[in-house]
Design an enzyme around this catalytic site. Structure first.
Site, mmCIF file in Angstrom:
data_model
loop_
_atom_site.group_PDB
_atom_site.id
_atom_site.type_symbol
_atom_site.label_atom_id
_atom_site.label_comp_id
_atom_site.label_asym_id
_atom_site.label_seq_id
_atom_site.Cartn_x
_atom_site.Cartn_y
_atom_site.Cartn_z
ATOM 1 N N ALA A 48 -4.303 18.758 14.869
ATOM 2 C CA ALA A 48 -3.586 18.271 13.367
ATOM 3 C C ALA A 48 -1.800 17.394 14.208
ATOM 4 O O ALA A 48 -2.361 16.485 14.833
ATOM 5 C CB ALA A 48 -3.061 18.874 12.348
ATOM 6 N N ARG A 89 -10.314 9.571 12.873
ATOM 7 C CA ARG A 89 -10.079 10.858 12.400
ATOM 8 C C ARG A 89 -9.766 10.994 11.274
ATOM 9 O O ARG A 89 -7.910 10.588 11.023
ATOM 10 C CB ARG A 89 -10.428 12.154 13.184
ATOM 11 C CG ARG A 89 -10.681 12.466 14.699
ATOM 12 C CD ARG A 89 -10.281 13.380 14.986
ATOM 13 N NE ARG A 89 -11.061 14.737 14.706
ATOM 14 C CZ ARG A 89 -11.312 15.463 14.723
ATOM 15 N NH1 ARG A 89 -10.190 15.883 15.768
ATOM 16 N NH2 ARG A 89 -12.176 16.774 13.806
ATOM 17 N N GLN A 196 -14.045 25.897 19.661
ATOM 18 C CA GLN A 196 -12.277 25.238 20.161
ATOM 19 C C GLN A 196 -11.534 27.164 20.441
ATOM 20 O O GLN A 196 -10.801 27.711 21.650
ATOM 21 C CB GLN A 196 -11.708 24.660 18.896
ATOM 22 C CG GLN A 196 -11.701 23.817 18.544
ATOM 23 C CD GLN A 196 -12.965 22.819 18.019
ATOM 24 O OE1 GLN A 196 -14.287 23.968 17.725
ATOM 25 N NE2 GLN A 196 -12.980 22.198 17.483
ATOM 26 N N ASP A 237 -5.250 21.144 8.908
ATOM 27 C CA ASP A 237 -5.201 19.578 9.070
ATOM 28 C C ASP A 237 -4.423 18.783 7.841
ATOM 29 O O ASP A 237 -3.670 17.648 7.809
ATOM 30 C CB ASP A 237 -6.747 18.977 9.240
ATOM 31 C CG ASP A 237 -6.834 19.663 10.575
ATOM 32 O OD1 ASP A 237 -7.404 21.238 10.410
ATOM 33 O OD2 ASP A 237 -7.193 18.646 11.625
ATOM 34 N N LYS A 248 -10.211 23.776 9.601
ATOM 35 C CA LYS A 248 -11.313 23.989 10.493
ATOM 36 C C LYS A 248 -12.658 24.775 9.550
ATOM 37 O O LYS A 248 -12.359 25.231 8.709
ATOM 38 C CB LYS A 248 -11.427 24.592 11.816
ATOM 39 C CG LYS A 248 -12.934 24.277 12.688
ATOM 40 C CD LYS A 248 -13.188 23.354 12.790
ATOM 41 C CE LYS A 248 -12.508 22.524 13.489
ATOM 42 N NZ LYS A 248 -13.316 20.780 13.489
#
Ligand code: MRU
Length: 355
Positions: A48, A89, A196, A237, A248
């Site tokens: 973010a 996004r 990730q 985020d 996530k």
């Protein structure tokens, strides 16, 4: 090196290509804002705060490249570039936060010429990037007080230097505890589907010489139930005004299991990620990404041809599962509705005073 930065020599935005890590370390450079929007969507840059800073540099780039000779034309072009960048996004509010901050500035009457706007936007994007690093250090300082010598920390996704301009949020707390000489061990969720954790968090921990083990996402419950985890640290985020935390995909499951097993669960969240305009987490837009991210690992298919898949990139953890929220203003505890607002207001005042 910062995850992304403005290159003065050729007036371009440069970014580490996170899709290539840990196998290759490559820098990509961008010459126009539409390319920056693509880089955010394709996750060349992700996390973010990092995408907030990338969007800010993207808008600054739009201003630099514009040939507008009047203020009105430039402002109209910036409005269009802003819409493209924001649409890249939807979940991370830092994107909108950064773009709105630049647009507010561009619209100030004191910036009378296109050249004055161009210069001010570039300076402001740079300021956002620099502030991000300072804020992360401040959150790390507060968050490290939660970590004791010998703790095992469960971590999800990547929240390190790569997810920010530098240093990181939840991972930044772990780096600070390590710097203070605390012996910590990290259980790193691999974080399917984009991995990730396996690719980026493992890489960052390895570079810093911090002890860790990679675990399958499905193993987290086992480690918590058997008493092998002292604290869960994650990023966010977008955090709603009542303390509901979007992060996530998979974070919600972790938080529920953490509560069931009496393990404290702390998101580490800069105030730029707190969206006071949204009363609760169900109002947070959840990005749904390409099904191929689930149907493949890398380029390798893992399901029979013709299989369909769902791929929400984020989930919402209701605030009742959240022990506390680490911000740059300190650790916020319930009631979140009141205390998050205070943290955001105090951060705004501090920024005003520092100018
Ligand atoms: O899809 P990503 O990789 O951009 O998701 C990143 C996360 O979910 C992080 O936890 C979040 O951005 C906060 S970390 C700085």
């Amino acid at each position: 090196m910062r995850t992304l930065f403005w290159d003065e020599t050729n007036s371009r935005v440069k970014m580490i290509d996170q899709r290539q890590l840990p196998w290759a370390f490559e820098l990509l450079e961008f010459d126009d804002y539409a390319q920056v929007a693509w880089a955010i969507r394709a996750m060349v840059v992700r996390g973010a705060p990092a995408i907030g800073a990338a969007a800010a540099f993207g808008l600054a780039l739009a201003a630099q490249r514009s040939t507008a000779t009047t203020r009105a034309v430039l402002l109209q072009e910036l409005k269009e570039a802003a819409a493209t960048l924001i649409a890249a996004r939807p979940t991370a509010v830092n994107l909108t936060w950064a773009i709105e901050r630049l647009l507010r500035l561009a619209n100030q009457q004191t910036l009378a010429t296109p050249q004055a706007i161009r210069q001010a936007l570039l300076q402001e994007a740079q300021r956002i990037a620099d502030e991000d690093v300072a804020i992360n250090r401040q959150m790390a300082y507060h968050g490290a007080t939660l970590i004791s010598d010998g703790d095992t920390i469960l971590h999800h996704c990547n929240t390190g230097a790569l997810a920010t301009v530098d240093w990181g949020t939840a991972l930044g707390v772990i780096f600070a505890a390590h710097e203070q000489g605390k012996r910590v061990h990290v259980l790193v969720d691999e974080t399917r589907p984009r991995l990730q954790g396996a690719r980026l968090t493992a890489w960052e921990l390895q570079q810093r010489g911090i002890s860790f083990d990679l675990i399958a996402d499905n193993a987290a419950g086992h480690f918590m139930r058997t008493g092998q985890v002292q604290i869960v640290l994650v990023g966010s985020d977008r955090t709603a005004a009542n303390g509901d935390v979007a992060n996530k995909i998979g974070t919600y499951k972790l938080a529920v299991v953490a509560k069931e097993n009496g393990v404290p669960f702390y998101p580490v969240v800069p105030t730029s990620t707190i969206d006071l305009n949204l009363a609760h987490g169900d109002l947070i837009p959840i990005e749904e990404r390409d099904a191929n991210e689930v149907l493949r690992v890398g380029e390798q298919p893992i399901a029979p041809a013709g299989t369909t898949a769902r791929n929400p990139a984020f989930d919402v953890t209701p605030h009742r599962y959240v022990t506390g929220i680490v911000t740059e203003e300190g650790i916020v505890y319930p009631p979140f509705a009141r205390n998050l607002r205070r943290a955001v207001e105090s951060a705004r005042e501090r920024i005003r005073d520092e100018r």
